[in-house]
Design a protein around this motif. Sequence first.
Motif, PDB file in Angstrom:
ATOM      1  N   CYS A  69      28.918 -23.861 127.613  1.00  0.00           N
ATOM      2  CA  CYS A  69      27.487 -24.082 127.804  1.00  0.00           C
ATOM      3  C   CYS A  69      27.310 -25.564 128.097  1.00  0.00           C
ATOM      4  N   ARG A  71      24.692 -28.413 129.315  1.00  0.00           N
ATOM      5  CA  ARG A  71      23.265 -28.643 129.489  1.00  0.00           C
ATOM      6  C   ARG A  71      22.955 -29.310 130.819  1.00  0.00           C
ATOM      7  N   ARG A  90      27.492 -21.415 131.465  1.00  0.00           N
ATOM      8  CA  ARG A  90      26.053 -21.211 131.445  1.00  0.00           C
ATOM      9  C   ARG A  90      25.349 -22.498 131.037  1.00  0.00           C
ATOM     10  N   ILE A  92      21.393 -23.529 129.175  1.00  0.00           N
ATOM     11  CA  ILE A  92      20.170 -23.003 128.573  1.00  0.00           C
ATOM     12  C   ILE A  92      19.035 -23.990 128.822  1.00  0.00           C
ATOM     13  N   GLY A  94      15.442 -24.265 127.888  1.00  0.00           N
ATOM     14  CA  GLY A  94      14.356 -23.751 127.071  1.00  0.00           C
ATOM     15  C   GLY A  94      13.392 -24.829 126.656  1.00  0.00           C
ATOM     16  N   VAL A 151      24.216 -19.124 121.270  1.00  0.00           N
ATOM     17  CA  VAL A 151      24.206 -19.781 122.579  1.00  0.00           C
ATOM     18  C   VAL A 151      24.701 -18.837 123.665  1.00  0.00           C
ATOM     19  N   ASP A 154      22.345 -15.670 124.495  1.00  0.00           N
ATOM     20  CA  ASP A 154      21.001 -15.873 125.044  1.00  0.00           C
ATOM     21  C   ASP A 154      20.882 -15.240 126.438  1.00  0.00           C
ATOM     22  N   HIS A 157      16.721 -17.772 128.362  1.00  0.00           N
ATOM     23  CA  HIS A 157      16.673 -19.084 129.011  1.00  0.00           C
ATOM     24  C   HIS A 157      17.998 -19.465 129.686  1.00  0.00           C
ATOM     25  N   ALA A 158      18.959 -18.568 129.707  1.00  0.00           N
ATOM     26  CA  ALA A 158      20.283 -18.897 130.229  1.00  0.00           C
ATOM     27  C   ALA A 158      20.350 -18.793 131.752  1.00  0.00           C
ATOM     28  N   ASP A 180      16.840 -14.763 122.379  1.00  0.00           N
ATOM     29  CA  ASP A 180      16.315 -16.101 122.656  1.00  0.00           C
ATOM     30  C   ASP A 180      16.989 -17.063 121.682  1.00  0.00           C
ATOM     31  N   HIS A 181      17.961 -17.823 122.167  1.00  0.00           N
ATOM     32  CA  HIS A 181      18.761 -18.703 121.300  1.00  0.00           C
ATOM     33  C   HIS A 181      17.896 -19.703 120.545  1.00  0.00           C
TER      34      HIS A 181
END
Length: 203
Positions: A69, A71, A90, A92, A94, A151, A154, A157-158, A180-181
């Motif tokens: 993951c 960001r 991925r 996220i 959010g 994470v 999710d 929002h992923a 929803d993480h």
Amino acid sequence: FGRPRRFRKLLVAPFEMRTRLVKEIRAVAAAAKAGEPARIRLKLNNLVDPTLIDELYAASAAGAAIDICARSICMLRPGVEGLSENIRVRSILGRFLEHSRIYSFDAGDRSTVLIGSADLMPRNLDRRVEILTPIENVRARQELQAILDSVFADDVHAWVLADDGSWAPLVPKKPEKVVDHQMAMMKRAQVRARRQPRPLPRH
């Protein structure tokens, strides 16, 4: 003089952090080749270091399952045939700008969980003082693994990185039961807060 004993397990950049991260990735690759459980999960801001990307490609080729993951920036290409078929990436996007870094390496019956300040970038590994610390407390490790589970589950929002470098929002497999993480993390924080003993009233 050397470090005090309680600090010797720390991964410190620009000294041994890179070497020890490579060692962790290679241990997972070796476990995969031996047919043992082999998994890497990384939660970070940026993954751009060429050496560690090549090591992750090699671990993928050995059969290790790798979930990332990122960001912000990820220069690794997942899902490329013959190179990174076992890697999924991925991001996220959010309500909150998450900044935490969690690195988890499972090699056979050995598990290493690290948290700290360093992203996987040459500037962090080679040109700054950064620290990653191994988490040895069982309860803390379980909490961090639960965060990683959230994470990578999710589907609200992923966004998912494709092998051509494009990003696309993840489509929930079960729209009636989404994960929803960030909402889950808020609820966990609320539960912990309610469990805290209340201070005695002042007289």
